[in-house]
Design a protein around this motif. Structure first.
Motif, PDB file in Angstrom:
ATOM      1  N   ASP A  37      34.370 -36.505   4.673  1.00 21.23           N
ATOM      2  CA  ASP A  37      33.720 -35.191   4.644  1.00 21.23           C
ATOM      3  C   ASP A  37      33.534 -34.737   3.199  1.00 21.23           C
ATOM      4  O   ASP A  37      34.307 -35.096   2.325  1.00 21.23           O
ATOM      5  N   ILE A  38      32.505 -33.931   3.004  1.00 22.29           N
ATOM      6  CA  ILE A  38      32.317 -33.340   1.678  1.00 22.29           C
ATOM      7  C   ILE A  38      33.251 -32.145   1.555  1.00 22.29           C
ATOM      8  O   ILE A  38      33.306 -31.299   2.438  1.00 22.29           O
ATOM      9  N   LYS A  39      34.018 -32.113   0.472  1.00 17.53           N
ATOM     10  CA  LYS A  39      34.995 -31.034   0.297  1.00 17.53           C
ATOM     11  C   LYS A  39      34.488 -30.047  -0.734  1.00 17.53           C
ATOM     12  O   LYS A  39      34.101 -30.445  -1.840  1.00 17.53           O
ATOM     13  N   GLU A  40      34.476 -28.797  -0.358  1.00 15.23           N
ATOM     14  CA  GLU A  40      34.009 -27.765  -1.299  1.00 15.23           C
ATOM     15  C   GLU A  40      35.201 -27.078  -1.943  1.00 15.23           C
ATOM     16  O   GLU A  40      36.130 -26.671  -1.269  1.00 15.23           O
ATOM     17  N   VAL A  41      35.144 -26.978  -3.276  1.00 11.79           N
ATOM     18  CA  VAL A  41      36.257 -26.398  -4.033  1.00 11.79           C
ATOM     19  C   VAL A  41      35.736 -25.252  -4.876  1.00 11.79           C
ATOM     20  O   VAL A  41      34.685 -25.370  -5.522  1.00 11.79           O
ATOM     21  N   ASN A  42      36.441 -24.135  -4.856  1.00 14.97           N
ATOM     22  CA  ASN A  42      36.087 -23.027  -5.742  1.00 14.97           C
ATOM     23  C   ASN A  42      36.786 -23.193  -7.080  1.00 14.97           C
ATOM     24  O   ASN A  42      37.974 -23.489  -7.117  1.00 14.97           O
ATOM     25  N   VAL A  43      36.041 -23.011  -8.148  1.00 10.81           N
ATOM     26  CA  VAL A  43      36.644 -23.138  -9.474  1.00 10.81           C
ATOM     27  C   VAL A  43      37.223 -21.778  -9.849  1.00 10.81           C
ATOM     28  O   VAL A  43      36.498 -20.803  -9.932  1.00 10.81           O
ATOM     29  N   GLU A  44      38.534 -21.722 -10.036  1.00 13.39           N
ATOM     30  CA  GLU A  44      39.137 -20.423 -10.315  1.00 13.39           C
ATOM     31  C   GLU A  44      39.727 -20.321 -11.720  1.00 13.39           C
ATOM     32  O   GLU A  44      40.154 -21.263 -12.298  1.00 13.39           O
TER      33      GLU A  44
ATOM     34  N   SER B  43      28.316 -20.947 -15.754  1.00 17.27           N
ATOM     35  CA  SER B  43      29.502 -21.772 -15.675  1.00 17.27           C
ATOM     36  C   SER B  43      29.652 -22.264 -14.237  1.00 17.27           C
ATOM     37  O   SER B  43      29.333 -21.534 -13.295  1.00 17.27           O
ATOM     38  N   ILE B  44      30.116 -23.497 -14.085  1.00 21.26           N
ATOM     39  CA  ILE B  44      30.254 -24.069 -12.749  1.00 21.26           C
ATOM     40  C   ILE B  44      31.302 -23.291 -11.956  1.00 21.26           C
ATOM     41  O   ILE B  44      32.392 -23.022 -12.452  1.00 21.26           O
ATOM     42  N   ASP B  45      30.938 -22.904 -10.729  1.00 26.00           N
ATOM     43  CA  ASP B  45      31.799 -22.034  -9.947  1.00 26.00           C
ATOM     44  C   ASP B  45      32.266 -22.654  -8.631  1.00 26.00           C
ATOM     45  O   ASP B  45      33.374 -22.421  -8.188  1.00 26.00           O
ATOM     46  N   THR B  46      31.379 -23.445  -7.998  1.00 27.17           N
ATOM     47  CA  THR B  46      31.818 -24.167  -6.793  1.00 27.17           C
ATOM     48  C   THR B  46      31.415 -25.629  -6.939  1.00 27.17           C
ATOM     49  O   THR B  46      30.351 -25.932  -7.484  1.00 27.17           O
ATOM     50  N   VAL B  47      32.274 -26.513  -6.465  1.00 23.77           N
ATOM     51  CA  VAL B  47      32.012 -27.948  -6.571  1.00 23.77           C
ATOM     52  C   VAL B  47      32.154 -28.566  -5.188  1.00 23.77           C
ATOM     53  O   VAL B  47      33.120 -28.292  -4.479  1.00 23.77           O
ATOM     54  N   GLY B  62      37.570 -29.789 -10.761  1.00 23.28           N
ATOM     55  CA  GLY B  62      36.764 -28.565 -10.666  1.00 23.28           C
ATOM     56  C   GLY B  62      37.037 -27.635 -11.834  1.00 23.28           C
ATOM     57  O   GLY B  62      36.122 -27.101 -12.453  1.00 23.28           O
ATOM     58  N   LEU B  63      38.308 -27.487 -12.169  1.00 24.98           N
ATOM     59  CA  LEU B  63      38.702 -26.613 -13.275  1.00 24.98           C
ATOM     60  C   LEU B  63      38.101 -27.103 -14.592  1.00 24.98           C
ATOM     61  O   LEU B  63      37.590 -26.335 -15.393  1.00 24.98           O
ATOM     62  N   ARG B  64      38.145 -28.408 -14.802  1.00 24.64           N
ATOM     63  CA  ARG B  64      37.573 -28.966 -16.036  1.00 24.64           C
ATOM     64  C   ARG B  64      36.070 -28.732 -16.084  1.00 24.64           C
ATOM     65  O   ARG B  64      35.522 -28.402 -17.135  1.00 24.64           O
ATOM     66  N   ASP B 130      27.645 -25.947  -8.238  1.00 24.38           N
ATOM     67  CA  ASP B 130      26.805 -24.766  -8.427  1.00 24.38           C
ATOM     68  C   ASP B 130      27.318 -23.971  -9.613  1.00 24.38           C
ATOM     69  O   ASP B 130      28.472 -23.558  -9.625  1.00 24.38           O
ATOM     70  N   ALA B 131      26.440 -23.782 -10.594  1.00 26.25           N
ATOM     71  CA  ALA B 131      26.799 -22.941 -11.744  1.00 26.25           C
ATOM     72  C   ALA B 131      26.247 -21.554 -11.476  1.00 26.25           C
ATOM     73  O   ALA B 131      25.147 -21.404 -10.945  1.00 26.25           O
TER      74      ALA B 131
END
Lengths: 44, 262
Positions: A37-44, B43-47, B62-64, B130-131
């Motif tokens: 599955d494609i996993k979606e991650v929020n960058v925090e 800035s990239i927000d969701t990956v 994702g953080l990087r 997505d940025a």
């Protein structure tokens, strides 16, 4: 559930009767593969 | 509208040093804060991870990715706009920021040589990101100005000759001085002594005894004159950052003015 045998590297499907054992080589160590599955991650 | 005098000491694409006057300390700090927190950058927000067989967790990568500066031409986008980027690298190879492929040619990684992760044999990283355009107040990854500071412009006054038998101790000073005692100064670092000239202290290795040998000097802050040191992360040029920051202050001032005129 899909696993991978750690000895013969083949894909293994377990059912409720067979127990934890590779049906091809009899090895008892199975590895759980990452889901496709494609996993979606929020960058925090 | 008041007029301000701006003189550049140093100026390049990503960093600059300039003197602004006359302004109050409060306004100087307002400009600094606006440059850090109020100028939006992408800035990239969701990956979305399609495949990640690398040694790091999705969240770490994702953080990087979030910290990779993306070019943000001012005026082209609105806050909240999104741009999609993708990355597909197979080991053995290092995935760099330059491997990110953007769907919008205006929004690209500002630097191409930021390592994301080192991939070994049989490892692969494939993702879509997505940025989003947002401000530094929301998250530090959206900061466009990364090293922004200011200090008073300083004046050096020659108050007399150094005593003949005084110890020769260095007089350390950092910042920018405005030459006011050209008669007593010697040429250093290509800066000829000339009254009114702005001299960064690097020119005399931050040591006033190099510039004014054998003299006794006194350093004072010049009221209302501030030296700004500004550096951007590459999202835009320093000029754009400063102009946009001032713009946000003006917007807020206008908003306040309109809202109190009932």
């Amino acid at each position: 559930m899909s696993y991978k045998c750690s000895r013969c590297k083949r894909d293994v499907t377990l059912d409720e009767y067979g127990g934890v054992r590779c049906p091809y080589c009899g090895h008892r160590v199975l590895l759980k593969e990452r889901s496709r599955d494609i996993k979606e991650v929020n960058v925090e | 509208m008041e007029d301000y005098e701006v003189q550049f000491v140093d100026r390049s694409e990503r960093s600059a040093r300039f003197v602004v006057r006359p302004i109050t300390p409060a306004f100087a700090n307002g400009i600094r804060r606006a440059m850090i927190a109020d100028v939006p950058t992408f800035s990239i927000d969701t990956v979305r991870f399609i495949e990640n067989s690398s040694v790091m967790f999705d969240e770490q990568i994702g953080l990087r990715l979030g910290l990779v500066p993306l070019t943000t031409p001012p005026g082209e986008f609105e806050r909240g706009d999104e741009v999609t980027l993708s990355l597909d690298v197979e080991g053995p190879e290092t995935a760099y920021s330059g491997d990110l492929v953007s769907s919008d040619e205006l929004v690209q990684p500002a630097d191409e040589n930021i390592p994301i992760i080192d991939l070994k044999e049989e490892q692969r990283l494939e993702l879509e990101a997505d940025a989003v355009l947002d401000v530094g107040k929301e998250h530090a990854k959206h900061q466009g100005g990364v090293a922004v500071s200011y200090r008073h412009l300083q004046a050096v006054e020659v108050v007399g000759d150094a005593g003949e038998f005084d110890d020769e101790e260095p007089e350390i000073l950092r910042g920018v001085i405005e030459e006011q005692a050209a008669d007593a100064a010697v040429e250093t670092g290509g800066y000829e002594p000339e009254n009114g000239q702005l001299v960064p202290t690097e020119a005399f290795e931050h040591d006033l005894t190099n510039r004014y040998p054998g003299k006794d000097v006194e350093v004072t802050d010049i009221d209302g004159a501030f030296v700004f040191d500004v550096e951007t992360d590459g999202s835009f040029s320093v000029d754009e950052l400063v102009v946009e920051a001032i713009g946000t202050i003006e917007d807020r001032a206008t908003e306040l003015k309109e809202s109190i005129q009932l």
